[in-house]
Design a protein around this motif. Structure first.
Motif, short mmCIF file in Angstrom:
data_model
loop_
_atom_site.label_atom_id
_atom_site.label_comp_id
_atom_site.label_asym_id
_atom_site.label_seq_id
_atom_site.Cartn_x
_atom_site.Cartn_y
_atom_site.Cartn_z
N VAL A 2 0.35 28.60 28.84
CA VAL A 2 1.56 28.10 29.48
C VAL A 2 1.40 26.59 29.62
O VAL A 2 0.36 26.12 30.10
N GLN A 3 2.39 25.87 29.20
CA GLN A 3 2.38 24.42 29.37
C GLN A 3 3.32 24.05 30.52
O GLN A 3 4.46 24.54 30.58
N THR A 28 6.42 33.95 28.84
CA THR A 28 7.52 34.40 29.68
C THR A 28 7.31 33.92 31.10
O THR A 28 6.40 34.36 31.81
N PHE A 29 8.16 33.01 31.51
CA PHE A 29 8.01 32.34 32.81
C PHE A 29 8.04 33.32 33.95
O PHE A 29 7.30 33.18 34.92
N TYR A 95 0.82 18.71 41.82
CA TYR A 95 0.61 19.50 40.63
C TYR A 95 1.33 20.85 40.75
O TYR A 95 1.30 21.46 41.82
N CYS A 96 1.92 21.30 39.68
CA CYS A 96 2.38 22.68 39.68
C CYS A 96 1.37 23.51 38.89
O CYS A 96 0.64 22.99 38.04
N ALA A 97 1.33 24.78 39.22
CA ALA A 97 0.35 25.68 38.61
C ALA A 97 0.96 27.06 38.44
O ALA A 97 1.86 27.44 39.19
N ALA A 98 0.45 27.78 37.46
CA ALA A 98 0.95 29.12 37.16
C ALA A 98 -0.17 30.15 37.29
O ALA A 98 -1.29 29.91 36.84
#
Length: 119
Positions: A2-3, A28-29, A95-98
């Motif tokens: 995921v970018q 898939t987000f 920062y965002c993170a998944a």
């Protein structure tokens, strides 16, 4: 993979509002819980907010509760952090993170966006 790409940071005055965006691509987000973290100079990275894959569950750090709102638009593969009543102590790289569903670690991180709040 995921970018993640954050945007929306900047220099604001205390009391102002700012909205950060994080655009995701690659997978898939809606299969990912998303979080926002921040790191101030000389300090460790800290949790700010998170949102479940569907958007129905949110969590916040005590320091930002009632001032920040996390949301997501799965149709746009984007997560947002609306920040209001900003304080100088909110100054940090955000920062965002998944985090993939069913896991505990945030495996994917963006490059960060600087938020500076002047007094």
């Amino acid at each position: 993979q995921v970018q993640l790409v954050e945007s929306g940071g900047g220099l604001v005055q205390a009391g102002d509002s700012l909205r950060l965006s994080c655009s995701a691509s690659g997978r898939t987000f809606s299969n990912y819980c998303m979080g926002w973290f921040r790191q101030a100079p000389g300090k460790e990275r800290e949790f700010v907010a998170s949102i479940s894959s569907s958007g129905g569950i949110t969590r916040y750090a005590d320091s930002v509760k009632d001032r920040f709102t996390i949301s997501r638009d799965n149709a746009k593969n984007t997560v947002y952090l609306q920040m209001k009543s900003l304080k100088p102590e909110d100054t940090a790289v955000y920062y965002c993170a998944a985090r993939p569903l069913g896991t505990v670690n945030y495996n994917y991180w963006g490059q960060g966006t600087q938020v500076t709040v002047s007094s």
